[in-house]
Design an enzyme around this catalytic site. Structure first.
Site, PDB file in Angstrom:
ATOM      1  N   LYS A 182       0.801  -1.105  -0.026  1.00 29.62           N
ATOM      2  CA  LYS A 182      -0.002   0.032  -0.194  1.00 29.62           C
ATOM      3  C   LYS A 182       0.910   1.381  -0.039  1.00 29.62           C
ATOM      4  CE  LYS A 182      -1.870   2.888   2.932  1.00 29.62           C
ATOM      5  NZ  LYS A 182      -1.749   3.928   2.087  1.00 29.62           N
ATOM      6  N   GLU A 257      10.497   1.585   9.849  1.00 33.70           N
ATOM      7  CA  GLU A 257      11.752   2.728   9.484  1.00 33.70           C
ATOM      8  C   GLU A 257      10.882   4.098   9.686  1.00 33.70           C
ATOM      9  OE1 GLU A 257      14.524   2.276   8.925  1.00 33.70           O
ATOM     10  OE2 GLU A 257      14.897   0.219   8.131  1.00 33.70           O
ATOM     11  N   CYS A 291      13.717  11.234   5.695  1.00 33.48           N
ATOM     12  CA  CYS A 291      13.755  10.888   6.981  1.00 33.48           C
ATOM     13  C   CYS A 291      15.168  11.077   7.629  1.00 33.48           C
ATOM     14  CB  CYS A 291      13.142   9.451   7.081  1.00 33.48           C
ATOM     15  SG  CYS A 291      14.632   8.341   6.046  1.00 33.48           S
ATOM     16  N   GLU A 392      10.538  16.061  14.719  1.00 29.11           N
ATOM     17  CA  GLU A 392      10.562  16.287  13.372  1.00 29.11           C
ATOM     18  C   GLU A 392       9.840  17.110  12.575  1.00 29.11           C
ATOM     19  OE1 GLU A 392       9.315  12.616  11.012  1.00 29.11           O
ATOM     20  OE2 GLU A 392      11.158  12.625  10.046  1.00 29.11           O
TER      21      GLU A 392
HETATM   22  P1  NAD Z   1       2.874   8.634   7.354  1.00 31.95           P
HETATM   23  O1  NAD Z   1       3.100   7.756   8.706  1.00 31.95           O
HETATM   24  O2  NAD Z   1       1.597   9.496   7.447  1.00 31.95           O
HETATM   25  O3  NAD Z   1       2.177   7.389   6.272  1.00 31.95           O
HETATM   26  C1  NAD Z   1       3.087   6.371   5.964  1.00 31.95           C
HETATM   27  C2  NAD Z   1       2.042   5.077   5.346  1.00 31.95           C
HETATM   28  O4  NAD Z   1       1.366   4.608   6.292  1.00 31.95           O
HETATM   29  C3  NAD Z   1       1.067   5.800   4.292  1.00 31.95           C
HETATM   30  O5  NAD Z   1       1.078   4.700   3.092  1.00 31.95           O
HETATM   31  C4  NAD Z   1      -0.122   5.851   4.819  1.00 31.95           C
HETATM   32  O6  NAD Z   1      -1.442   5.835   4.271  1.00 31.95           O
HETATM   33  C5  NAD Z   1      -0.119   4.793   6.080  1.00 31.95           C
HETATM   34  N1  NAD Z   1      -1.079   4.587   7.318  1.00 31.95           N
HETATM   35  C6  NAD Z   1      -1.422   5.822   7.648  1.00 31.95           C
HETATM   36  N2  NAD Z   1      -2.321   5.243   8.732  1.00 31.95           N
HETATM   37  C7  NAD Z   1      -2.160   3.955   9.038  1.00 31.95           C
HETATM   38  C8  NAD Z   1      -2.927   3.152   9.771  1.00 31.95           C
HETATM   39  N3  NAD Z   1      -3.392   3.291  10.610  1.00 31.95           N
HETATM   40  N4  NAD Z   1      -2.395   1.689   9.650  1.00 31.95           N
HETATM   41  C9  NAD Z   1      -1.465   1.449   8.553  1.00 31.95           C
HETATM   42  N5  NAD Z   1      -0.940   2.398   7.721  1.00 31.95           N
HETATM   43  C10 NAD Z   1      -1.497   3.590   7.856  1.00 31.95           C
HETATM   44  O7  NAD Z   1       4.016   9.296   6.850  1.00 31.95           O
HETATM   45  P2  NAD Z   1       4.105  10.368   5.691  1.00 31.95           P
HETATM   46  O8  NAD Z   1       3.666  11.483   5.917  1.00 31.95           O
HETATM   47  O9  NAD Z   1       3.720   9.489   4.433  1.00 31.95           O
HETATM   48  O10 NAD Z   1       5.897  10.102   5.393  1.00 31.95           O
HETATM   49  C11 NAD Z   1       6.545  11.004   6.189  1.00 31.95           C
HETATM   50  C12 NAD Z   1       7.418  10.066   7.528  1.00 31.95           C
HETATM   51  O11 NAD Z   1       8.027   9.038   7.066  1.00 31.95           O
HETATM   52  C13 NAD Z   1       8.308  10.985   8.181  1.00 31.95           C
HETATM   53  O12 NAD Z   1       8.151  10.896   9.217  1.00 31.95           O
HETATM   54  C14 NAD Z   1       9.465  10.295   7.825  1.00 31.95           C
HETATM   55  O13 NAD Z   1      10.562  10.551   8.712  1.00 31.95           O
HETATM   56  C15 NAD Z   1       9.071   8.845   7.510  1.00 31.95           C
HETATM   57  N6  NAD Z   1      10.341   8.131   6.827  1.00 31.95           N
HETATM   58  C16 NAD Z   1      11.000   7.444   7.474  1.00 31.95           C
HETATM   59  C17 NAD Z   1      11.928   6.638   6.644  1.00 31.95           C
HETATM   60  C18 NAD Z   1      12.837   5.781   7.137  1.00 31.95           C
HETATM   61  O14 NAD Z   1      13.461   4.829   6.249  1.00 31.95           O
HETATM   62  N7  NAD Z   1      13.112   5.755   8.310  1.00 31.95           N
HETATM   63  C19 NAD Z   1      12.075   7.043   5.257  1.00 31.95           C
HETATM   64  C20 NAD Z   1      11.145   7.995   4.751  1.00 31.95           C
HETATM   65  C21 NAD Z   1      10.116   8.580   5.529  1.00 31.95           C
END
Ligand code: NAD
Length: 499
Positions: A182, A257, A291, A392
């Site tokens: 997803k 992650e 990230c 963050e």
């Molecule tokens: P997010 O947490 O809002 O969403 C990530 C994913 O989770 C999306 O596909 C979203 O639809 C899904 N999601 C949302 N609610 C959910 C639920 N209840 N159950 C299951 N899935 C759900 O993150 P974002 O805003 O898309 O991305 C930014 C974040 O990602 C930042 O905090 C960044 O640091 C992190 N990030 C981490 C890494 C890493 O490798 N450590 C890499 C890139 C981004």
């Protein structure tokens, strides 16, 4: 403005059981181009029934041809997939930039690099070996096999859509698992085109399934689905916590992650011609939407004034504009709510008394007024107690924090809940060897920043995550070890006695 190519298909399809399908409800949602601020693609809005169908397809595929195929054949399909991605890299990069507004140069680099993951892990597929254990029981032969887990749910964020999915799909497939992926609701378009390549490469139907939709509508049912064995998640830490709790109900395996507040540390002995662009690229290159953003610049007090002055002067020259233009250096923020969040943090930093040295506003340039931009922003004399030093932002906002000596640099760098990455700039060899050991971070870069590879492990210390992606050992996140016992001595078991 660069020409913005129209999307070939009006309405896109998901991939379930080898077929291109709409959501069962027939619903779609709009995907927006962050530079024009306008909808540019229609993406299927999956519901619970679609998730169920995708998991069912993946579970069936796991028990089918994919399970009995030799590991070498599995690896060869992955190699073919890598070649197809390489051929389509330019198209995929443009789709990603349209969808998430990140620079075309960055998305090009990522899309051209992705095939290496499928080649590397495809090559590992037939090198997954068990062990023969010199067991301490006479006449007994004991060995182990490493076996796949089953259906892996891959959930990814919007900032590097295909790359972060690849970090999960490549090792999971090489290990023999099947997938339901997803992507983020803010950047699903490239995933659906990527999806068209799986069947072409020869993956049996159902091995990879892609469902698009909103996290708050289908995320939980995917994570808690009884036929999902493992959840591989990248995203924010609040969502990560929720996913972890939901997965706990079914005692599922997880890798997480999550976010970071990484320190990029400049010592007085650093080569400043390298350190200044290193600080700038650490935070502004991806508009802070990575990230591993070096969102805290820790600068030794003796060079603090010199570094902040040069940093501000350098960042001021960054060209803000259309992310499809290769000359652009700072693109828009991917979503409107995220821009509001970034502006909110800028307000908080000012209210808490940080010194705003640069930016802080929506750019005053009519030619980019439709885009969701925020100026590169630098705060000086930031204190550890300020939210801007601890939380963050995920935007182009840099906090500069002074320190006296090595011990204080380490103490400040480690003083957050996160532990994803850290950078340091020094010409002192001893310090370059000494310090990385003391930094609580999954990746440490010395005189460089923001490098990742399929060859080297990546992941978070502390609340930046659980488990590792990339590198040989990542494949073990998708395998479980079985111990097999054979009595080779023809002995008659003594009942009621443990052997
Ligand atoms: P997010 O947490 O809002 O969403 C990530 C994913 O989770 C999306 O596909 C979203 O639809 C899904 N999601 C949302 N609610 C959910 C639920 N209840 N159950 C299951 N899935 C759900 O993150 P974002 O805003 O898309 O991305 C930014 C974040 O990602 C930042 O905090 C960044 O640091 C992190 N990030 C981490 C890494 C890493 O490798 N450590 C890499 C890139 C981004």
């Amino acid at each position: 403005m660069t020409t913005r190519p129209p999307l070939a298909t009006e309405k896109l399809s998901m991939l379930i059981d080898g077929r291109s399908v709409a959501a069962q409800s027939g619903d779609f949602f709009e995907s927006f181009d962050p530079f024009t601020g306008k909808a540019w693609a229609l993406v299927p809005r999956a519901g619970v029934a679609d998730v169920d169908a995708a998991v069912h397809a993946a579970a069936t595929a796991f028990r089918g041809e994919w399970r009995t195929m030799t590991a070498s054949a599995r690896g060869q399909i992955m190699m073919r997939f890598a070649d197809l991605v390489a051929e389509e890299a330019e198209k995929l990069a443009v789709l990603e930039t349209r969808d998430n507004g990140k620079l075309i140069n960055e998305m090009r680099m990522q899309c051209k690099y992705i095939p290496q993951w499928f080649r590397f892990f495809g090559g590992l597929a037939d090198k997954i070996e068990g062990r023969v254990i010199p067991i301490d029981k006479p006449g007994v032969f004991n060995y182990t096999r490493r076996e796949p887990l089953g259906v892996v749910a891959a959930i990814t964020p919007w900032n590097s859509p295909l790359m972060l999915a690849t970090w999960k799909l490549a090792p999971a497939l090489a290990a023999g698992n099947t997938i339901v992926w997803k992507p983020s609701e803010f950047s699903s378009v490239s995933a659906l085109f990527f999806g068209l390549l799986f069947e072409k490469a020869g993956f049996p139907k159902g091995v990879v399934n892609i469902v698009t939709g909103f996290g708050n509508e289908i995320g939980d049912c995917l994570v808690t689905h009884p036929d999902v064995a493992k959840v591989a998640f990248t995203g924010g830490d609040a969502t990560g916590r929720r996913v972890y709790q939901s997965a706990a109900g079914g005692l599922k395996k997880v890798t997480l992650e999550l976010g970071g507040k990484s320190a990029n540390i400049v010592f007085a002995d650093a080569k400043m011609e390298a350190a200044i662009p290193g600080l700038v690229s650490g935070i502004f290159a991806a508009t802070g939407q990575t990230c591993i953003a070096g969102s805290r610049a820790l600068v030794q007090r003796s060079v603090y004034d010199e570094v902040t002055e040069k940093l501000v002067a350098f960042a001021k020259t960054a060209r803000i504009g259309d992310p499809l233009d290769p000359e652009t250096q700072v693109g828009p923020i991917t979503t409107l709510p995220q821009r509001a969040k970034v502006l909110d943090y800028i307000g908080v930093a000012n209210a808490e008394g940080a010194a705003q040295l640069l930016g802080g506003r929506i750019p005053d340039d009519a030619s980019i007024a439709d885009g969701w931009f925020v100026e590169p922003t630098i705060f000086g004399n930031v204190k550890q107690s300020m939210r801007i030093a601890q939380e963050e932002v995920f935007g182009p906002v840099l906090s500069v924090i002074p320190f006296e000596d090595e011990d204080e640099a380490v103490a400040i760098a480690n003083d957050t809940i996160y532990g994803l990455a850290a950078g340091m700039w020094t010409q002192d060899l001893g310090r370059a060897i000494r310090l990385p050991e003391r930094l609580e971070a999954g990746s440490v870069w010395v005189n460089m920043y923001r490098a990742t590879s399929y060859l080297s492990p990546f992941g978070g210390y502390k609340q930046s995550g659980i488990g590792r992606e990339n590198g040989q050992t990542a494949i073990y996140e998708y395998l479980q070890e079985k111990s097999i016992w054979i009595d080779a001595g023809n002995s008659i078991p003594a009942p009621f006695v443990q052997r």
